[in-house]
Write a protein that holds these residues in place. Structure first.
Motif, PDB file in Angstrom:
ATOM      1  N   ILE A 269       0.961  -1.033   0.013  1.00 24.10           N
ATOM      2  CA  ILE A 269       0.053  -0.003   0.093  1.00 24.10           C
ATOM      3  C   ILE A 269       0.776   1.371   0.097  1.00 24.10           C
ATOM      4  O   ILE A 269       0.506   2.359   0.328  1.00 24.10           O
ATOM      5  CB  ILE A 269      -0.947  -0.182   1.193  1.00 24.10           C
ATOM      6  CG1 ILE A 269      -0.100  -0.097   2.416  1.00 24.10           C
ATOM      7  CG2 ILE A 269      -1.997  -1.272   1.033  1.00 24.10           C
ATOM      8  CD1 ILE A 269      -0.926   0.031   3.635  1.00 24.10           C
ATOM      9  N   SER A 270       1.911   0.956  -0.374  1.00 21.99           N
ATOM     10  CA  SER A 270       3.131   2.205  -0.365  1.00 21.99           C
ATOM     11  C   SER A 270       2.628   3.313  -1.093  1.00 21.99           C
ATOM     12  O   SER A 270       3.031   4.562  -1.161  1.00 21.99           O
ATOM     13  CB  SER A 270       4.508   1.696  -0.490  1.00 21.99           C
ATOM     14  OG  SER A 270       4.495   0.929  -1.949  1.00 21.99           O
ATOM     15  N   ALA A 271       1.923   2.843  -2.202  1.00 23.15           N
ATOM     16  CA  ALA A 271       1.528   4.061  -3.072  1.00 23.15           C
ATOM     17  C   ALA A 271       0.262   4.666  -3.067  1.00 23.15           C
ATOM     18  O   ALA A 271      -0.159   5.575  -3.683  1.00 23.15           O
ATOM     19  CB  ALA A 271       1.352   3.419  -4.831  1.00 23.15           C
ATOM     20  N   VAL A 272      -0.658   4.185  -1.987  1.00 25.89           N
ATOM     21  CA  VAL A 272      -1.604   4.932  -1.593  1.00 25.89           C
ATOM     22  C   VAL A 272      -1.588   6.204  -1.027  1.00 25.89           C
ATOM     23  O   VAL A 272      -0.704   6.587  -0.220  1.00 25.89           O
ATOM     24  CB  VAL A 272      -2.376   4.034  -0.673  1.00 25.89           C
ATOM     25  CG1 VAL A 272      -3.727   4.447  -0.138  1.00 25.89           C
ATOM     26  CG2 VAL A 272      -2.763   2.812  -0.928  1.00 25.89           C
ATOM     27  N   PRO A 273      -2.174   7.292  -1.938  1.00 31.80           N
ATOM     28  CA  PRO A 273      -1.934   8.556  -1.320  1.00 31.80           C
ATOM     29  C   PRO A 273      -2.578   9.134   0.075  1.00 31.80           C
ATOM     30  O   PRO A 273      -3.359   8.117   0.541  1.00 31.80           O
ATOM     31  CB  PRO A 273      -2.536   9.311  -2.558  1.00 31.80           C
ATOM     32  CG  PRO A 273      -3.595   8.710  -2.996  1.00 31.80           C
ATOM     33  CD  PRO A 273      -3.227   7.297  -2.853  1.00 31.80           C
ATOM     34  N   HIS A 274      -2.415  10.102   0.432  1.00 30.82           N
ATOM     35  CA  HIS A 274      -2.941  10.726   1.650  1.00 30.82           C
ATOM     36  C   HIS A 274      -4.397  10.729   1.376  1.00 30.82           C
ATOM     37  O   HIS A 274      -4.851  11.157   0.312  1.00 30.82           O
ATOM     38  CB  HIS A 274      -2.276  12.039   1.871  1.00 30.82           C
ATOM     39  CG  HIS A 274      -2.620  12.600   3.330  1.00 30.82           C
ATOM     40  ND1 HIS A 274      -3.722  13.334   3.374  1.00 30.82           N
ATOM     41  CD2 HIS A 274      -2.093  12.461   4.493  1.00 30.82           C
ATOM     42  CE1 HIS A 274      -3.874  13.505   4.850  1.00 30.82           C
ATOM     43  NE2 HIS A 274      -3.101  12.995   5.512  1.00 30.82           N
ATOM     44  N   LEU A 275      -4.984  10.697   2.501  1.00 33.34           N
ATOM     45  CA  LEU A 275      -6.629  10.815   2.455  1.00 33.34           C
ATOM     46  C   LEU A 275      -6.932  11.936   1.793  1.00 33.34           C
ATOM     47  O   LEU A 275      -8.112  12.005   1.067  1.00 33.34           O
ATOM     48  CB  LEU A 275      -7.134  10.683   3.940  1.00 33.34           C
ATOM     49  CG  LEU A 275      -8.694  10.457   4.070  1.00 33.34           C
ATOM     50  CD1 LEU A 275      -9.148   9.428   3.271  1.00 33.34           C
ATOM     51  CD2 LEU A 275      -8.999  10.320   5.656  1.00 33.34           C
ATOM     52  N   THR A 276      -6.439  13.083   2.008  1.00 34.76           N
ATOM     53  CA  THR A 276      -6.935  14.443   1.273  1.00 34.76           C
ATOM     54  C   THR A 276      -7.050  14.331  -0.440  1.00 34.76           C
ATOM     55  O   THR A 276      -7.621  14.917  -0.830  1.00 34.76           O
ATOM     56  CB  THR A 276      -6.201  15.530   1.979  1.00 34.76           C
ATOM     57  OG1 THR A 276      -4.877  15.274   1.576  1.00 34.76           O
ATOM     58  CG2 THR A 276      -6.354  15.757   3.515  1.00 34.76           C
ATOM     59  N   THR A 277      -6.134  13.475  -0.696  1.00 39.75           N
ATOM     60  CA  THR A 277      -6.056  13.676  -2.241  1.00 39.75           C
ATOM     61  C   THR A 277      -6.413  12.028  -2.682  1.00 39.75           C
ATOM     62  O   THR A 277      -6.310  12.011  -3.968  1.00 39.75           O
ATOM     63  CB  THR A 277      -4.636  13.551  -2.746  1.00 39.75           C
ATOM     64  OG1 THR A 277      -3.687  12.992  -2.061  1.00 39.75           O
ATOM     65  CG2 THR A 277      -4.057  15.145  -2.302  1.00 39.75           C
ATOM     66  N   LEU A 278      -6.940  11.109  -1.927  1.00 39.16           N
ATOM     67  CA  LEU A 278      -7.263  10.062  -2.155  1.00 39.16           C
ATOM     68  C   LEU A 278      -8.504  10.024  -3.057  1.00 39.16           C
ATOM     69  O   LEU A 278      -9.512  10.498  -2.734  1.00 39.16           O
ATOM     70  CB  LEU A 278      -7.456   9.078  -1.196  1.00 39.16           C
ATOM     71  CG  LEU A 278      -7.996   7.692  -1.358  1.00 39.16           C
ATOM     72  CD1 LEU A 278      -7.014   6.799  -2.160  1.00 39.16           C
ATOM     73  CD2 LEU A 278      -8.513   6.983   0.020  1.00 39.16           C
ATOM     74  N   VAL A 279      -8.682   9.342  -4.391  1.00 37.17           N
ATOM     75  CA  VAL A 279      -9.603   9.033  -5.152  1.00 37.17           C
ATOM     76  C   VAL A 279     -10.214   7.761  -5.166  1.00 37.17           C
ATOM     77  O   VAL A 279      -9.686   6.548  -5.356  1.00 37.17           O
ATOM     78  CB  VAL A 279      -9.249   9.397  -6.732  1.00 37.17           C
ATOM     79  CG1 VAL A 279     -10.723   9.259  -7.689  1.00 37.17           C
ATOM     80  CG2 VAL A 279      -8.809  10.644  -6.882  1.00 37.17           C
ATOM     81  N   PRO A 280     -11.547   7.450  -4.406  1.00 37.16           N
ATOM     82  CA  PRO A 280     -11.905   5.965  -3.919  1.00 37.16           C
ATOM     83  C   PRO A 280     -12.125   5.345  -5.151  1.00 37.16           C
ATOM     84  O   PRO A 280     -11.920   4.131  -5.034  1.00 37.16           O
ATOM     85  CB  PRO A 280     -13.315   6.628  -3.188  1.00 37.16           C
ATOM     86  CG  PRO A 280     -13.164   7.782  -2.802  1.00 37.16           C
ATOM     87  CD  PRO A 280     -12.397   8.746  -3.928  1.00 37.16           C
ATOM     88  N   SER A 281     -12.461   5.577  -6.280  1.00 36.17           N
ATOM     89  CA  SER A 281     -12.719   5.094  -7.430  1.00 36.17           C
ATOM     90  C   SER A 281     -11.643   4.431  -7.921  1.00 36.17           C
ATOM     91  O   SER A 281     -11.451   3.903  -9.297  1.00 36.17           O
ATOM     92  CB  SER A 281     -13.674   5.612  -8.380  1.00 36.17           C
ATOM     93  OG  SER A 281     -12.953   6.891  -8.915  1.00 36.17           O
TER      94      SER A 281
END
Length: 656
Positions: free
Chosen positions: A175-187
């Motif tokens: 999950i190292s490439a998962v961005p911060h929650l503020t910039t996360l796109v759920p889709s």
């Protein structure tokens, strides 16, 4: 991609193609049960059908196909032999899959359970010492999905579940490439998975898990026992639009090849609904009629510019017509392929050994003709097997090979396609045909009939020589269907039979039912169209020859006598013959007849219009067309006119 394209309809089309591939593969496997390539082909098609069914919400199909795939996987692994009974069981399951695609039936669950139990019994019976021990291999797989994979319906958990079915595996998520929650796109998908897999399956089975997205994802497969050299990494396409098109479920991908991969890019071919081709054909027909009107106006005008434009429009409409006709043509092989399964099932039901051979599969016919020929050919093949071919014991007793031969062949002859169905069986019992014909009132007792007239009785409604009614024959409706369908197609049927050596039925069908080249003629005050493909030559008929041939209706043509019909008398025009009459010699096969007309007007691109309900039973005409001046010309039925001419010739010869 059209916005109104139904993804479910698209799935059904491609699923039916997969089922056809499965069926053909199983039929080939019944002839070559040791062919590992065929086994792999069938397995991959089952796997593809299961995956695409689950993607489009056909859960019952996916679950049923999964069980069939699991059973067939044992054949793939060498644990079970591909016996004839097992192949027949999977063929029956394939029919059930088709039913599930079309919507199923109220008892589909019970039917599915019975079929799976049947397959399981055959798998158990086929298990034995043929099993081949395969040493499991360790694989390391790392994959990342495209960002839009989730939005396009791809479920990574389903992919991981499929890998678990291949063998023992451990899964870790990066999950190292998962961005911060503020910039996360759920889709969007950011997770990368690493899988350690111990399986006895080959690399291709692992790749099959990702077959729908393999071209647009990052995939790295390593076999641990080797030098751990990375497999070719597949990067996402540079164009986001291209990736979206490859992922969108409503898109229409090319069907996968036998290895489960795409064989070509989407730009190489486009799937077009058949009804759109029909609509386009109608528009082209209207254009041809309008062009004919324009040509007539231009011919009467002194305006050179108008004439030039008219010639350009005529050239373009002709080219468009030819292109449209090519688009509608499909090879007869698409029709012949269906009969391999029919013959396989008939052999099982009758206990006969049957070999089906085909020839001329590349011969092309209008798609509408192909669709309407399916039922007549089914009846003819069933008739050849049931009435024609003897049992293996009977064939051995008379010195024939044990396997009976059924042959389907197609060839083009002028503007016709000739499709023949022949067998090497017992032939038609003419005495039995006459006996049954007289008993059923189809012919009068002692009537003098030619051999062809006698054989044609088998196409009469209600006629049957079967002693008892079976699931194959005896009700007298099958051959009647053949006759009515071929008549509706403006075709003809020739039949020949050799006692003890089989029969041959030839169907003569026009290449197309839409637009033809015709010869426009005048008889009295009416104008008529003769299909140009049937015209051999045109001759002048002088007044002397006309008077000399009164009562005989023959003309001498290169040392042979050709019967002719005076269309003026046949159509009862009430007009007097003109001084310079013409004879148009037409033919179907080896039979020829001349048609006496008053004037030959010239070539005409003929858009065929169906006759009205009030006139469709008039045998002399096969349709009508609209001329450039808006008037209607009738299209002559060449087959009927040739038959009428030959009948008149026979009567005259008998009278002499």
């Amino acid at each position: 991609m059209s916005a109104n394209l139904d993804p479910i309809a698209t799935f059904r089309v491609e699923a039916n193609e997969l089922l056809e591939r499965i069926e053909q593969g199983l039929l080939d496997l019944s002839k070559r049960p040791a062919d590992r390539g065929l086994v792999d082909d069938v397995f991959r098609s089952l796997h593809t059908l299961k995956g695409s069914g689950a993607m489009f919400g056909f859960d019952a199909l996916a679950a049923f196909t999964h069980h069939c795939e699991t059973a067939f996987d044992r054949v793939r692994k060498g644990e079970v032999a591909a016996t004839q009974n097992l192949i027949s069981a999977v063929l029956a399951a394939q029919d059930h899959m088709r039913n599930l695609i079309e919507g199923g039936s109220p008892d589909q669950e019970a039917t599915g359970r019975a079929l799976l139990e049947h397959i399981e019994r055959e798998v158990s019976a086929a298990s034995g010492p043929t099993a081949v021990a395969i040493t499991p291999s360790q694989w390391r797989i790392r994959f990342g999905l495209p960002p839009n994979a989730l939005a396009n319906g791809c479920n990574p958990l389903a992919l991981l579940a499929e890998m678990r079915e291949l063998g023992e595996c451990s899964i870790a998520a990066d999950i190292s490439a998962v961005p911060h929650l503020t910039t996360l796109v759920p889709s969007e998908c950011f997770i990368v998975w690493e899988v350690q897999l111990l399986t006895d399956q080959p690399r291709s089975a692992i790749e099959d898990v990702f077959m729908f997205i393999i071209d647009d994802m990052e995939l790295d497969i390593q076999k641990v026992e080797e030098d751990k050299v990375s497999d070719v990494a597949r990067e996402a396409p540079a164009s986001p639009t291209a990736a979206a098109q490859a992922q969108t479920p409503t898109a229409n991908p090319q069907p996968p090849n036998i290895d489960g991969r795409q064989t070509s890019k989407s730009g190489d071919s486009v799937r077009v609904p058949a009804e759109r081709l029909d609509e386009l054909m109608d528009r082209v027909g209207e254009l041809v009629i309008a062009q004919s009107r324009l040509s007539q106006i231009a011919a009467a005008s002194l305006d050179l510019n108008l004439r030039a434009v008219s010639e350009d429009i005529e050239r373009l409409s002709s080219e468009l017509r030819d292109t449209m006709m090519v688009l509608r043509m499909v090879p007869v092989g698409t029709l012949f392929g269906r009969f391999r399964r029919l013959v396989h099932d008939l052999a099982r039901d009758t206990g006969k050994t049957i070999e089906l051979t085909t020839d001329g599969e590349a011969t092309e016919v209008d798609k509408t003709v192909i669709e309407r020929l399916a039922d007549p050919l089914v009846h003819l093949v069933r008739n050849a097997v049931d009435h024609g071919l003897e049992s293996p014991e009977q064939r051995r007793a008379i010195g024939k090979p044990e396997a009976g031969q059924v042959r389907l062949a197609a060839r083009q002859s002028g503007g016709e396609v000739i499709i023949s169905i022949s067998d090497d069986g017992r032939g038609i019992d003419r005495a039995r045909v006459r006996e049954r014909g007289e008993a059923q009132g189809l012919i009068s007792a002692g009537a003098q009939l030619s051999d062809q007239e006698l054989l044609q009785i088998i196409f009469q409604p209600g006629f049957s020589t079967a002693q008892t009614v079976t699931n194959l024959s005896g009700r007298g409706v099958g051959m009647d269907v053949v006759k009515r369908t071929i008549d509706a197609l403006r075709g003809s049927i020739d039949i020949s039979s050799r006692p003890g050596n089989g029969s041959d039925v030839s169907l003569r069908i026009p290449l197309t039912l839409a637009i033809i080249d015709g010869l426009l003629v005048r008889v009295g005050t009416g104008r008529y169209v003769i299909p140009l493909s049937a015209v051999e030559e045109c001759l002048a008929l002088s007044v002397e020859e006309d008077l000399r041939s009164r009562g005989r209706s023959f003309i001498s043509l290169r040392d042979s006598l050709v019967p002719f019909l005076r269309l003026r008398e046949l159509f009862q025009t009430g007009t007097q013959p003109e001084l310079h009459q013409k004879v148009v010699v037409i033919s179907t096969g080896t039979e020829r007849v001349g048609l006496v007309v008053d004037q030959i007007i010239g070539d005409h691109q003929t858009v065929i219009k169906a006759m009205s309900k009030l006139h469709e039973d008039i045998a002399m005409f096969s349709g009508a067309t609209i001329l450039g001046d808006g008037s209607v010309a009738l299209i002559l039925d060449v087959v009927h006119l040739v038959a009428a001419g030959q009948q008149e010739e026979a009567q005259l010869r008998a009278a002499e």
